[in-house]
Motif scaffolding. Structure first.
Motif, PDB file in Angstrom:
ATOM      1  N   LEU A  39      13.287 -10.978  24.339  1.00  0.00           N
ATOM      2  CA  LEU A  39      12.932 -11.272  26.240  1.00  0.00           C
ATOM      3  C   LEU A  39      13.450 -12.635  26.247  1.00  0.00           C
ATOM      4  CD1 LEU A  39      10.071  -9.138  27.811  1.00  0.00           C
ATOM      5  CD2 LEU A  39      12.421  -8.181  27.537  1.00  0.00           C
ATOM      6  N   TYR A  40      12.493 -13.514  25.550  1.00  0.00           N
ATOM      7  CA  TYR A  40      12.565 -15.295  25.758  1.00  0.00           C
ATOM      8  C   TYR A  40      14.864 -15.230  25.799  1.00  0.00           C
ATOM      9  CZ  TYR A  40       7.752 -16.068  25.658  1.00  0.00           C
ATOM     10  OH  TYR A  40       6.251 -15.982  25.695  1.00  0.00           O
ATOM     11  N   ARG A  41      15.113 -15.190  23.773  1.00  0.00           N
ATOM     12  CA  ARG A  41      16.153 -14.911  23.835  1.00  0.00           C
ATOM     13  C   ARG A  41      17.199 -14.870  25.042  1.00  0.00           C
ATOM     14  NH1 ARG A  41      16.200 -16.695  18.747  1.00  0.00           N
ATOM     15  NH2 ARG A  41      18.967 -15.580  18.463  1.00  0.00           N
ATOM     16  N   ASP A  46      20.784 -14.698  29.629  1.00  0.00           N
ATOM     17  CA  ASP A  46      20.892 -14.732  30.773  1.00  0.00           C
ATOM     18  C   ASP A  46      20.744 -15.410  32.167  1.00  0.00           C
ATOM     19  OD1 ASP A  46      20.944 -11.887  31.028  1.00  0.00           O
ATOM     20  OD2 ASP A  46      18.600 -11.782  30.994  1.00  0.00           O
ATOM     21  N   LEU A  47      20.746 -16.590  32.587  1.00  0.00           N
ATOM     22  CA  LEU A  47      20.645 -18.026  32.548  1.00  0.00           C
ATOM     23  C   LEU A  47      21.837 -18.661  32.410  1.00  0.00           C
ATOM     24  CD1 LEU A  47      17.251 -19.789  32.395  1.00  0.00           C
ATOM     25  CD2 LEU A  47      18.076 -18.751  34.375  1.00  0.00           C
ATOM     26  N   VAL A  48      21.793 -18.466  30.528  1.00  0.00           N
ATOM     27  CA  VAL A  48      23.669 -19.746  31.071  1.00  0.00           C
ATOM     28  C   VAL A  48      24.879 -18.595  31.146  1.00  0.00           C
ATOM     29  CG1 VAL A  48      24.929 -19.817  28.148  1.00  0.00           C
ATOM     30  CG2 VAL A  48      23.002 -20.702  28.660  1.00  0.00           C
ATOM     31  N   GLY A  49      24.984 -17.304  30.940  1.00  0.00           N
ATOM     32  CA  GLY A  49      25.381 -16.798  31.675  1.00  0.00           C
ATOM     33  C   GLY A  49      25.897 -17.133  33.601  1.00  0.00           C
ATOM     34  N   LEU A  50      25.075 -16.891  33.700  1.00  0.00           N
ATOM     35  CA  LEU A  50      25.058 -17.083  35.137  1.00  0.00           C
ATOM     36  C   LEU A  50      25.362 -18.500  35.141  1.00  0.00           C
ATOM     37  CD1 LEU A  50      23.765 -16.679  37.929  1.00  0.00           C
ATOM     38  CD2 LEU A  50      22.249 -17.465  37.788  1.00  0.00           C
ATOM     39  N   THR A  51      25.486 -19.607  34.682  1.00  0.00           N
ATOM     40  CA  THR A  51      26.028 -21.098  34.805  1.00  0.00           C
ATOM     41  C   THR A  51      25.956 -20.820  34.900  1.00  0.00           C
ATOM     42  OG1 THR A  51      23.846 -21.988  34.465  1.00  0.00           O
ATOM     43  CG2 THR A  51      25.673 -22.746  34.105  1.00  0.00           C
ATOM     44  N   ALA A 111      30.081 -28.198  32.635  1.00  0.00           N
ATOM     45  CA  ALA A 111      29.319 -27.337  32.310  1.00  0.00           C
ATOM     46  C   ALA A 111      28.710 -25.866  31.581  1.00  0.00           C
ATOM     47  CB  ALA A 111      28.644 -26.692  34.009  1.00  0.00           C
ATOM     48  N   VAL A 112      30.003 -24.945  31.460  1.00  0.00           N
ATOM     49  CA  VAL A 112      30.191 -23.782  31.117  1.00  0.00           C
ATOM     50  C   VAL A 112      30.168 -24.560  28.799  1.00  0.00           C
ATOM     51  CG1 VAL A 112      31.466 -22.598  30.353  1.00  0.00           C
ATOM     52  CG2 VAL A 112      31.755 -23.469  31.936  1.00  0.00           C
ATOM     53  N   VAL A 113      30.528 -26.027  28.969  1.00  0.00           N
ATOM     54  CA  VAL A 113      30.876 -26.051  27.700  1.00  0.00           C
ATOM     55  C   VAL A 113      29.046 -26.712  27.173  1.00  0.00           C
ATOM     56  CG1 VAL A 113      31.180 -27.498  25.495  1.00  0.00           C
ATOM     57  CG2 VAL A 113      33.009 -26.888  26.528  1.00  0.00           C
ATOM     58  N   VAL A 114      28.171 -26.997  27.733  1.00  0.00           N
ATOM     59  CA  VAL A 114      26.924 -28.009  27.822  1.00  0.00           C
ATOM     60  C   VAL A 114      25.750 -26.411  28.059  1.00  0.00           C
ATOM     61  CG1 VAL A 114      25.035 -28.700  29.060  1.00  0.00           C
ATOM     62  CG2 VAL A 114      27.546 -30.293  28.773  1.00  0.00           C
ATOM     63  N   ALA A 115      26.107 -25.957  28.840  1.00  0.00           N
ATOM     64  CA  ALA A 115      25.795 -24.077  28.863  1.00  0.00           C
ATOM     65  C   ALA A 115      25.681 -23.280  27.444  1.00  0.00           C
ATOM     66  CB  ALA A 115      25.937 -23.970  29.887  1.00  0.00           C
ATOM     67  N   GLY A 116      26.630 -23.884  27.591  1.00  0.00           N
ATOM     68  CA  GLY A 116      26.761 -22.872  25.385  1.00  0.00           C
ATOM     69  C   GLY A 116      26.308 -23.521  24.255  1.00  0.00           C
ATOM     70  N   SER A 117      26.408 -24.673  25.101  1.00  0.00           N
ATOM     71  CA  SER A 117      25.334 -25.956  24.086  1.00  0.00           C
ATOM     72  C   SER A 117      24.090 -25.954  23.718  1.00  0.00           C
ATOM     73  CB  SER A 117      25.905 -26.890  23.882  1.00  0.00           C
ATOM     74  OG  SER A 117      25.737 -27.898  24.759  1.00  0.00           O
ATOM     75  N   LEU A 122      18.629 -23.726  22.115  1.00  0.00           N
ATOM     76  CA  LEU A 122      17.198 -23.302  22.631  1.00  0.00           C
ATOM     77  C   LEU A 122      17.773 -21.761  21.242  1.00  0.00           C
ATOM     78  CD1 LEU A 122      17.260 -23.167  25.788  1.00  0.00           C
ATOM     79  CD2 LEU A 122      16.352 -24.443  24.770  1.00  0.00           C
ATOM     80  N   GLN A 123      18.238 -21.832  21.251  1.00  0.00           N
ATOM     81  CA  GLN A 123      18.135 -20.171  20.537  1.00  0.00           C
ATOM     82  C   GLN A 123      17.791 -20.122  18.962  1.00  0.00           C
ATOM     83  OE1 GLN A 123      18.981 -16.551  21.338  1.00  0.00           O
ATOM     84  NE2 GLN A 123      19.602 -17.022  23.655  1.00  0.00           N
ATOM     85  N   THR A 124      18.394 -21.277  18.699  1.00  0.00           N
ATOM     86  CA  THR A 124      18.187 -21.680  17.180  1.00  0.00           C
ATOM     87  C   THR A 124      16.690 -22.729  16.731  1.00  0.00           C
ATOM     88  OG1 THR A 124      20.218 -23.626  16.889  1.00  0.00           O
ATOM     89  CG2 THR A 124      20.378 -21.778  16.152  1.00  0.00           C
ATOM     90  N   GLN A 125      16.541 -23.576  17.833  1.00  0.00           N
ATOM     91  CA  GLN A 125      15.885 -24.588  17.095  1.00  0.00           C
ATOM     92  C   GLN A 125      14.486 -24.072  18.163  1.00  0.00           C
ATOM     93  OE1 GLN A 125      17.019 -28.407  18.503  1.00  0.00           O
ATOM     94  NE2 GLN A 125      18.428 -28.555  17.028  1.00  0.00           N
ATOM     95  N   TYR A 126      14.437 -23.316  19.586  1.00  0.00           N
ATOM     96  CA  TYR A 126      13.209 -23.575  19.610  1.00  0.00           C
ATOM     97  C   TYR A 126      12.740 -21.966  20.148  1.00  0.00           C
ATOM     98  CZ  TYR A 126      14.401 -28.393  21.125  1.00  0.00           C
ATOM     99  OH  TYR A 126      14.206 -29.781  21.438  1.00  0.00           O
TER     100      TYR A 126
END
Length: 153
Positions: A39-41, A46-51, A111-117, A122-126
């Motif tokens: 759910l966190y992931r 969702d937030l990245v997709g929104l951005t 902003a799209v590139v930064v949101a993707g990175s 977040l998905q891989t480290q946190y």
């Protein structure tokens, strides 16, 4: 002697049943923990997709407005009888608009590139999925030999 065997056998059956419940509870807890992290992931996705969607929309609007500004530089110029100071003001405003629109397109792309990175980071480290280690799984496991080692006092 048969009564003691019956009591011990009954207690052993209860012990094995309880140990099965303990293992089932531990595995269910691990499953809930995995669902929580999923759910966190999904929230991060969702937030990245929104951005990304919002910035893509800004990018389209800025491109359309930039096209209109370019039209006003060329075919849609003011007529020749307009005073020169009005033409200068128009050119200055159009140049400023062009600079701001190009900057907004560049920032939207960034902003799209930064949101993707950040999504990847977040998905891989946190928000890594919790994987139970051997000790955690061994704590959940109860062997039938443990029944014989119990103190009946």
């Amino acid at each position: 002697a048969t009564n003691i065997g019956t009591v011990v056998g009954y207690n052993r059956a209860n012990f094995l049943y309880n140990s099965g419940q303990k293992v089932q509870r531990a595995y269910t807890g691990i499953n809930y923990q995995l669902q929580l992290f999923n759910l966190y992931r999904q929230d991060v996705r969702d937030l990245v997709g929104l951005t990304s969607t919002k910035m893509s929309n800004y990018h389209v609007v800025a491109c359309l407005e930039l096209g209109m500004v370019c039209l006003m530089f060329g075919p849609a110029r003011l007529p020749a009888q307009v005073p020169s100071w009005v033409l200068w003001y128009q050119l200055i405003c159009l140049a400023a608009a062009m600079v701001f629109l190009v900057a907004s397109m560049w920032l939207a792309t960034r902003a799209v590139v930064v949101a993707g990175s950040f999504n990847v980071r977040l998905q891989t480290q946190y928000i890594r999925l919790p994987v139970p280690d051997d000790e955690m799984l061994d704590d959940a496991l109860t062997k039938a030999e443990d029944f014989e080692g119990q103190d009946f006092n």
